[in-house]
Design a protein around this motif. Structure first.
Motif, PDB file in Angstrom:
ATOM      1  N   MET A  44       0.972  -1.241  -0.126  1.00 14.49           N
ATOM      2  CA  MET A  44      -0.030   0.037   0.056  1.00 14.49           C
ATOM      3  C   MET A  44       0.964   1.339  -0.031  1.00 14.49           C
ATOM      4  O   MET A  44       0.542   2.242  -0.745  1.00 14.49           O
ATOM      5  CB  MET A  44      -0.734   0.027   1.056  1.00 14.49           C
ATOM      6  N   ARG A  45       1.884   1.148   0.529  1.00 17.13           N
ATOM      7  CA  ARG A  45       2.999   2.333   0.629  1.00 17.13           C
ATOM      8  C   ARG A  45       3.434   2.579  -0.686  1.00 17.13           C
ATOM      9  O   ARG A  45       3.430   3.960  -1.131  1.00 17.13           O
ATOM     10  CB  ARG A  45       4.059   2.139   1.378  1.00 17.13           C
ATOM     11  N   ARG A  46       3.669   1.700  -1.396  1.00 24.50           N
ATOM     12  CA  ARG A  46       4.223   1.666  -2.911  1.00 24.50           C
ATOM     13  C   ARG A  46       3.037   2.366  -3.861  1.00 24.50           C
ATOM     14  O   ARG A  46       3.359   3.479  -4.581  1.00 24.50           O
ATOM     15  CB  ARG A  46       4.694   0.466  -3.502  1.00 24.50           C
ATOM     16  N   LEU A  47       1.865   1.846  -3.496  1.00 23.10           N
ATOM     17  CA  LEU A  47       0.578   2.207  -4.327  1.00 23.10           C
ATOM     18  C   LEU A  47       0.398   3.756  -4.280  1.00 23.10           C
ATOM     19  O   LEU A  47      -0.028   4.464  -5.016  1.00 23.10           O
ATOM     20  CB  LEU A  47      -0.420   1.227  -4.052  1.00 23.10           C
ATOM     21  N   TYR A  48       0.177   4.146  -2.734  1.00 22.12           N
ATOM     22  CA  TYR A  48      -0.285   5.530  -2.467  1.00 22.12           C
ATOM     23  C   TYR A  48       1.017   6.595  -2.967  1.00 22.12           C
ATOM     24  O   TYR A  48       0.565   7.588  -3.232  1.00 22.12           O
ATOM     25  CB  TYR A  48      -0.509   5.718  -0.823  1.00 22.12           C
ATOM     26  N   ARG A  49       2.273   6.085  -2.875  1.00 21.45           N
ATOM     27  CA  ARG A  49       3.165   7.052  -3.399  1.00 21.45           C
ATOM     28  C   ARG A  49       2.883   7.304  -4.838  1.00 21.45           C
ATOM     29  O   ARG A  49       3.171   8.196  -5.265  1.00 21.45           O
ATOM     30  CB  ARG A  49       4.530   6.203  -3.149  1.00 21.45           C
ATOM     31  N   ALA A  50       2.607   6.312  -5.574  1.00 22.12           N
ATOM     32  CA  ALA A  50       2.296   6.308  -7.144  1.00 22.12           C
ATOM     33  C   ALA A  50       1.118   6.975  -7.317  1.00 22.12           C
ATOM     34  O   ALA A  50       1.273   8.012  -8.272  1.00 22.12           O
ATOM     35  CB  ALA A  50       2.365   4.902  -7.758  1.00 22.12           C
ATOM     36  N   ARG A  51       0.131   7.052  -6.457  1.00 21.60           N
ATOM     37  CA  ARG A  51      -0.993   7.738  -6.769  1.00 21.60           C
ATOM     38  C   ARG A  51      -0.991   8.988  -6.399  1.00 21.60           C
ATOM     39  O   ARG A  51      -1.615  10.119  -7.079  1.00 21.60           O
ATOM     40  CB  ARG A  51      -2.352   6.995  -6.075  1.00 21.60           C
ATOM     41  N   GLN A  52      -0.155   9.769  -5.484  1.00 17.81           N
ATOM     42  CA  GLN A  52       0.173  10.933  -4.829  1.00 17.81           C
ATOM     43  C   GLN A  52       0.655  11.640  -6.121  1.00 17.81           C
ATOM     44  O   GLN A  52       0.425  12.725  -6.393  1.00 17.81           O
ATOM     45  CB  GLN A  52       0.839  10.754  -3.680  1.00 17.81           C
ATOM     46  N   GLN A  53       1.636  10.901  -6.683  1.00 19.57           N
ATOM     47  CA  GLN A  53       2.612  11.573  -7.813  1.00 19.57           C
ATOM     48  C   GLN A  53       1.499  11.683  -8.864  1.00 19.57           C
ATOM     49  O   GLN A  53       1.640  12.901  -9.641  1.00 19.57           O
ATOM     50  CB  GLN A  53       3.636  10.565  -8.237  1.00 19.57           C
ATOM     51  N   SER A  54       0.810  10.772  -9.179  1.00 23.47           N
ATOM     52  CA  SER A  54      -0.294  11.003 -10.463  1.00 23.47           C
ATOM     53  C   SER A  54      -1.278  12.216 -10.096  1.00 23.47           C
ATOM     54  O   SER A  54      -1.537  12.778 -10.952  1.00 23.47           O
ATOM     55  CB  SER A  54      -1.095   9.619 -10.624  1.00 23.47           C
ATOM     56  N   LEU A  55      -1.602  12.252  -8.839  1.00 24.24           N
ATOM     57  CA  LEU A  55      -2.432  13.208  -8.426  1.00 24.24           C
ATOM     58  C   LEU A  55      -1.916  14.600  -8.527  1.00 24.24           C
ATOM     59  O   LEU A  55      -2.488  15.567  -9.014  1.00 24.24           O
ATOM     60  CB  LEU A  55      -3.152  13.262  -6.970  1.00 24.24           C
ATOM     61  N   ARG A  56      -0.711  14.624  -8.378  1.00 24.44           N
ATOM     62  CA  ARG A  56       0.101  16.217  -8.540  1.00 24.44           C
ATOM     63  C   ARG A  56       0.085  16.176  -9.787  1.00 24.44           C
ATOM     64  O   ARG A  56      -0.097  17.536 -10.337  1.00 24.44           O
ATOM     65  CB  ARG A  56       1.399  15.896  -7.865  1.00 24.44           C
ATOM     66  N   ALA A  57       0.559  15.281 -10.624  1.00 21.78           N
ATOM     67  CA  ALA A  57       0.624  15.708 -12.036  1.00 21.78           C
ATOM     68  C   ALA A  57      -0.739  16.280 -12.801  1.00 21.78           C
ATOM     69  O   ALA A  57      -0.924  17.039 -13.639  1.00 21.78           O
ATOM     70  CB  ALA A  57       1.210  14.384 -12.801  1.00 21.78           C
ATOM     71  N   ALA A  58      -1.898  15.518 -12.310  1.00 17.67           N
ATOM     72  CA  ALA A  58      -3.229  15.735 -12.863  1.00 17.67           C
ATOM     73  C   ALA A  58      -3.716  17.265 -12.286  1.00 17.67           C
ATOM     74  O   ALA A  58      -4.236  17.924 -12.960  1.00 17.67           O
ATOM     75  CB  ALA A  58      -4.073  14.626 -12.423  1.00 17.67           C
ATOM     76  N   LEU A  59      -3.250  17.600 -11.109  1.00 23.48           N
ATOM     77  CA  LEU A  59      -3.596  19.034 -10.626  1.00 23.48           C
ATOM     78  C   LEU A  59      -2.857  19.999 -11.700  1.00 23.48           C
ATOM     79  O   LEU A  59      -3.346  21.143 -11.914  1.00 23.48           O
ATOM     80  CB  LEU A  59      -3.065  19.161  -9.338  1.00 23.48           C
ATOM     81  N   VAL A  60      -1.683  19.825 -12.044  1.00 21.86           N
ATOM     82  CA  VAL A  60      -1.053  20.497 -12.920  1.00 21.86           C
ATOM     83  C   VAL A  60      -1.462  20.783 -14.162  1.00 21.86           C
ATOM     84  O   VAL A  60      -1.845  21.921 -14.810  1.00 21.86           O
ATOM     85  CB  VAL A  60       0.672  20.264 -13.006  1.00 21.86           C
TER      86      VAL A  60
END
Length: 480
Positions: free
Chosen positions: A376-392
């Motif tokens: 889950m740590r690896r999954l959430y790290r990847a999803r957090q990065q994806s959300l940051r990119a989508a915000l941009v």
């Protein structure tokens, strides 16, 4: 309708009708309570009423006996009479609304947590939960263990408390024995226990502002005087003047990952907080939620493990690391408090959910829990990065992003021209459960305007379309 005529109406003989005895009992009871059969009225003899209705006399006698036992009628020598129903009164045309206690009337309803929704903060990736491994742990717990069907230790199953103590020592730097741990129904019950054990109505308590709404509910229910303490980029702030002028009984803080802004309380502030609490006879509640999901750098150790026997009550939960419906949390009591709290805890708790507790102990001891956290740590790290990119790329309104180094959400601050509560309310119609940042504050300021966006249980491929819709709703709210 005359009572005699009313009683002569035939009973239903339909195939799906209730038994004749139950029908007759309901008819007479309703007539007595409704006033059709007033007090003092004489009911027909059992033989006569049975003949009229075409039923057995024993049926009528049984109904009369039951009505007498319930107090609807009186069995007298001269016959069966309707008893006075002193409680019956005329219902007013419009009943007044119930008045709740002041301590709960101030609560506001949160967003419906039971409805599936995207971008909900604090919701783990439920489709990725290892159900097969959890079923095996439950099978182990239930295997021939009928003793666990009874009441257990009020503080929780010894096996789970021991497993938690071992885990906390390695993963969070918490120093405690199994005896110091109390198993609760989620973190909310742990917070409520802190309030019930350590405060009296009217006591001053400090909470982070903005901060977790659940602690405010627990403290409001305790009739406490809540003082919102502002947080900065490093967490809760408190000056010596605050301690002198508003000495608290309890201080609630989230030092490893401030909720919802994501700050980390540095060690110097932690030590100052512990020293001030000790000097003023206060207790610190350390809520260590989401600490397992650190995405940058090494894990931040718990404040409870700092040197010295600090006045810290440590609160943890499995709602985020496992799944919310499990409803398992825990409270670590300081040794000094444990000595005086055992009798009250035994009176307040009953030790339920024993098989689930035993399954959780097996899940931890077998290594499944650590493996699940790693995934889950690896999954959430990847999803957090994806959300940051989508915000941009998709959230084209002025904003700044905070947090993201831990947990399952990002906080997006917005200018006051984009009212967060309006945006969040509009988003519900599109299946989004973002939370308004202003709703986390007891005394909102202009900077407390924004959205708390969860990424734990929302697939990354949806972020673009969801944030595009959210940006549209923000623009509409700014021109309303």
């Amino acid at each position: 309708m005359h009572p005699q005529t009313f009683l002569e109406l035939p009973l239903s003989r339909a195939a799906d009708a209730a038994p004749l005895q139950r029908q007759l009992h309901a008819r007479l009871k309703t007539a007595i309570l409704g006033g059709e059969l007033p007090a003092g009225s004489s009911l027909p003899g059992s033989r006569a009423l049975a003949a009229t209705l075409g039923i057995a006399r024993n049926t009528v006698s049984a109904v009369y006996d039951q009505l007498a036992v319930e107090g609807y009628v009186l069995a007298r020598r001269q016959g069966t009479q309707v008893a006075a129903q002193s409680h019956r009164e005329e219902r007013p045309a419009q009943s007044a609304a119930p008045v709740l206690a002041r301590r709960v009337a101030q609560f506001t309803a949160p967003l419906a947590m039971h409805r599936p929704a995207a971008l909900r903060p604090g919701e783990p990736a439920l489709p990725q939960f290892p159900l097969a491994a959890w079923r095996r742990a439950l099978d182990v717990a239930y295997q021939g263990n009928t003793a666990a069907l009874g009441y257990g230790d009020p503080a929780g199953e010894p096996a789970l408390r021991a497993a938690i103590a071992r885990y906390l020592a390695v993963a969070r730097g918490v120093r405690c024995s199994a005896e110091q741990i109390v198993i609760t129904e989620g973190a909310q019950e742990a917070l409520t226990l802190c309030v019930r054990l350590l405060t009296n109505p009217g006591d001053i308590v400090w909470v982070e502002d903005p901060g977790y709404r659940g602690i405010k509910a627990a403290m409001q229910a305790g009739d406490l005087r809540i003082l919102p303490m502002r947080v900065d980029g490093h967490g809760l702030t408190a000056t010596p003047e605050d301690w002198r002028e508003y000495p608290p009984r309890l201080v609630y803080t989230t030092p490893a990952h401030q909720y919802p802004l994501g700050a980390v309380l540095p060690v110097p502030r932690r030590l100052q907080l512990i020293a001030a609490a000790r000097a003023h006879g206060a207790w610190l509640i350390e809520d260590d939620y989401d600490s397992e999901f650190r995405h940058a750098g090494e894990p931040v150790a718990a404040m409870q493990g700092l040197p010295g026997d600090g006045p810290v009550l440590y609160v943890g939960t499995f709602s985020k690391t496992m799944f919310p419906a499990l409803r398992l949390g825990f409270l670590v009591l300081p040794p000094a408090l444990l000595a005086v709290a055992q009798a009250p805890l035994a009176a307040m708790l009953r030790g339920g959910h024993r098989h689930e507790q035993l399954a959780m102990a097996h899940f931890i001891d077998s290594g499944q829990y650590a493996r699940h956290l790693g995934r889950m740590r690896r999954l959430y790290r990847a999803r957090q990065q994806s959300l940051r990119a989508a915000l941009v790329h998709h959230f084209d309104v002025p904003h700044t992003v905070e947090g993201g180094h831990c947990g399952m959400h990002l906080t997006v601050r917005l200018p006051p021209a984009f009212p967060d509560s309006v945006i969040a309310a509009a988003a519900q119609a599109y299946g989004m459960a973002v939370s308004p940042l202003s709703g986390f504050s007891l005394a909102p300021k202009d900077e407390d305007n924004g959205l708390v966006i969860g990424y734990g249980n929302t697939a990354p491929e949806l972020y673009g379309s969801l944030l595009g819709r959210l940006a549209m709703l923000a623009r509409q709210a700014s021109t309303a």
